[in-house]
Scaffold this active site. Sequence first.
Site, mmCIF file in Angstrom:
data_model
loop_
_atom_site.group_PDB
_atom_site.id
_atom_site.type_symbol
_atom_site.label_atom_id
_atom_site.label_comp_id
_atom_site.label_asym_id
_atom_site.label_seq_id
_atom_site.Cartn_x
_atom_site.Cartn_y
_atom_site.Cartn_z
ATOM 1 N N GLY A 49 0.803 -1.219 0.000
ATOM 2 C CA GLY A 49 0.000 0.000 0.000
ATOM 3 C C GLY A 49 0.831 1.263 0.000
ATOM 4 O O GLY A 49 0.292 2.360 0.053
ATOM 5 N N CYS A 50 2.148 1.102 -0.052
ATOM 6 C CA CYS A 50 3.039 2.256 -0.095
ATOM 7 C C CYS A 50 3.603 2.385 -1.509
ATOM 8 O O CYS A 50 3.925 1.387 -2.141
ATOM 9 C CB CYS A 50 4.198 2.083 0.891
ATOM 10 S SG CYS A 50 3.682 2.008 2.617
ATOM 11 N N ALA A 51 3.721 3.606 -1.980
ATOM 12 C CA ALA A 51 4.279 3.840 -3.309
ATOM 13 C C ALA A 51 5.769 3.503 -3.336
ATOM 14 O O ALA A 51 6.295 3.051 -4.349
ATOM 15 C CB ALA A 51 4.060 5.285 -3.737
ATOM 16 N N SER A 52 6.443 3.710 -2.222
ATOM 17 C CA SER A 52 7.863 3.385 -2.129
ATOM 18 C C SER A 52 8.030 2.045 -1.429
ATOM 19 O O SER A 52 7.071 1.451 -0.941
ATOM 20 C CB SER A 52 8.604 4.496 -1.379
ATOM 21 O OG SER A 52 7.998 4.720 -0.135
#
Length: 135
Positions: A49-52
């Site tokens: 759920g994190c872009a990074s």
Amino acid sequence: MASAAFEEIVEDFAFLDDWEDRYRFVIDAGKAMDPLPDALKVPATKVDGCASQVWLHPQIEGGVFRFDGESDAMIVNGLIAVLRKLYNDLPVADVLDVDARAEMERLGLNDHLSAQRSNGLRAMIERIRSVAATA
């Protein structure tokens, strides 16, 4: 219900007038953390759920919650540092009582993070709460 360490961040933010200074503060907090050992950067510690890329390694010892973490993005690494100040060293039973969203609002972070970063922050908080709930 915030820790004394988090209250220090709130006080520091009160002295920083603009958001560029506040972002720099968060980034510097992330840079000050020890890196997570590569052996802990595995699928089980990766936060979806994190872009990074984000890894959180929670530990509960003697009923006390702690976690370490790392991200490949500087601002996210700083957010991990902020969350560590919010949650580390709390009794595990108290972790679920922390209203992380309200605490982050005290810093004004909710209004100044991109939608992707906000989603990532929420995912990290959910992982922390999930670990505490199953302890």
